[in-house]
Scaffold this active site. Structure first.
Site, PDB file in Angstrom:
ATOM      1  N   GLY A 182       0.705  -1.279  -0.047  1.00 36.90           N
ATOM      2  CA  GLY A 182       0.006  -0.028   0.225  1.00 36.90           C
ATOM      3  C   GLY A 182       1.120   1.332   0.030  1.00 36.90           C
ATOM      4  N   ASN A 183       0.223   2.415   0.006  1.00 32.25           N
ATOM      5  CA  ASN A 183       0.758   3.712  -0.079  1.00 32.25           C
ATOM      6  C   ASN A 183       1.866   3.886   1.195  1.00 32.25           C
ATOM      7  OD1 ASN A 183       0.136   4.823  -2.495  1.00 32.25           O
ATOM      8  ND2 ASN A 183      -1.930   4.672  -1.688  1.00 32.25           N
ATOM      9  N   ALA A 243      -5.753  -2.077  -7.032  1.00 29.63           N
ATOM     10  CA  ALA A 243      -5.676  -3.472  -6.654  1.00 29.63           C
ATOM     11  C   ALA A 243      -6.461  -3.892  -5.240  1.00 29.63           C
ATOM     12  CB  ALA A 243      -4.231  -4.101  -6.821  1.00 29.63           C
ATOM     13  N   ASP A 244      -5.973  -3.123  -4.212  1.00 32.22           N
ATOM     14  CA  ASP A 244      -6.387  -3.519  -2.721  1.00 32.22           C
ATOM     15  C   ASP A 244      -7.920  -3.471  -3.020  1.00 32.22           C
ATOM     16  OD1 ASP A 244      -6.311  -0.732  -3.342  1.00 32.22           O
ATOM     17  OD2 ASP A 244      -5.828  -0.099  -1.273  1.00 32.22           O
ATOM     18  N   ARG A 245      -8.581  -2.342  -3.499  1.00 35.79           N
ATOM     19  CA  ARG A 245      -9.921  -2.479  -3.398  1.00 35.79           C
ATOM     20  C   ARG A 245     -10.643  -3.441  -4.420  1.00 35.79           C
ATOM     21  NH1 ARG A 245     -11.360   3.768  -4.879  1.00 35.79           N
ATOM     22  NH2 ARG A 245     -13.063   3.372  -3.824  1.00 35.79           N
ATOM     23  N   ASP A 302     -12.288   0.851   4.151  1.00 32.63           N
ATOM     24  CA  ASP A 302     -10.883   0.479   4.306  1.00 32.63           C
ATOM     25  C   ASP A 302     -10.405   1.623   4.809  1.00 32.63           C
ATOM     26  OD1 ASP A 302      -8.538  -0.600   4.522  1.00 32.63           O
ATOM     27  OD2 ASP A 302      -8.323  -1.307   2.346  1.00 32.63           O
ATOM     28  N   THR A 322      -7.365  23.671  23.290  1.00 34.26           N
ATOM     29  CA  THR A 322      -7.234  23.507  21.911  1.00 34.26           C
ATOM     30  C   THR A 322      -7.027  21.896  21.637  1.00 34.26           C
ATOM     31  OG1 THR A 322      -5.892  25.661  21.790  1.00 34.26           O
ATOM     32  CG2 THR A 322      -5.683  23.932  20.210  1.00 34.26           C
TER      33      THR A 322
END
Length: 259
Positions: free
Chosen positions: A8-9, A109-111, A130, A187
């Site tokens: 993956g990325n 491809a992963d999807r 995902d 914050t």
């Protein structure tokens, strides 16, 4: 045994699969410059720790959304495991499902692998969420066809962009706010509310819209590292499938053996 690789990325996941069962899994940060030799040294140590060896791997299958990482993974398979890696989506492991979208070749491809595994596990209309570098919502119909979906910035990516663009905002962890109030008093509290509950609201809203458009009852599956965290704070998920991509790769490999 099968070594299934999901590049993956953000991370590359390696999983050892034996007769459809995942025996071990490891992940390493994605770096397209990482050589086959570097992968081999790292993997050899991890295999040994789990009681396995390089010789136990008889097949390798790869799915990647990082084209530049593919070559070194193929070299890893040929040089160290002595096999030619199968590439998900390429002969002899074509998808075997309909990609009912305008640009089938652009679907990650992963999807597609997730869609294959999801339909195998849960027949019927499905929405697969995902959690990765991006958060993707994929729609699979009752015939197993991939119909399209949604790509949203991943929560970590959103947080990184916020912190980088605003000099005085601190980095915070991705976790549910301690207080149930959505009125932050500091914050950091306000950031937690905005990042976490904002993301939950985004998911719930998009799933609602997807179900309306599908027009039939649809199960929602979630996968990826943050699926368990979000499952504790929303009721939109029908099931969590943490190893969905690896399961899809194992299914593709099994189909290639039977063809």
């Amino acid at each position: 045994m099968l070594l299934a690789i999901d590049a993956g990325n953000t991370n590359v996941v390696f999983a050892l699969v034996d007769n459809g069962k995942i025996r071990a899994r490891w992940r390493i940060a994605t770096d397209s410059r990482r050589t086959a030799d570097e992968y081999a040294v790292w993997l050899n140590q991890l295999l040994t720790l789990e009681g396995y060896s390089i010789g136990d791997v008889s097949d390798v299958i790869i799915a990647t959304v990082v084209p530049r990482a593919l070559h070194n993974l193929q070299v890893l398979a040929s040089k160290y495991f002595k096999v030619e890696a199968l590439i998900a989506g390429e002969a002899p492991v074509e998808w075997g499902i309909t990609l009912d979208v305008e640009e089938p070749g652009s679907v990650g491809a992963d999807r597609v692998v997730n869609a294959i595994a999801a339909h195998h596990l849960h027949p019927g209309d499905l929405i697969v969420i995902d959690f990765g570098t991006a958060t993707t919502f994929d729609v699979i119909d009752y015939n197993g066809a991939y119909k399209g979906g949604i790509i949203a910035p991943g929560i970590n990516l959103s947080l990184d962009a916020l912190v980088m663009a605003a000099a005085k905002l601190p980095r915070i962890a991705i976790e549910a706010p301690e207080s149930k109030s959505v009125i932050g008093r500091t914050t950091e509290d306000q950031m937690h509310v905005g990042v976490f509950w904002g993301y939950v609201a985004m998911m719930e809203g998009l799933v609602s819209r997807l179900k309306t458009e599908i027009g039939r009852s649809a199960e929602v599956l979630s996968t990826g590292g943050l699926a368990v965290l979000f499952d504790q704070h929303t009721d939109i998920f029908d099931a969590i499938a943490p190893d969905l991509t690896i399961q899809g790769l194992a299914l593709l490999h099994e189909r290639s053996l039977n063809n």
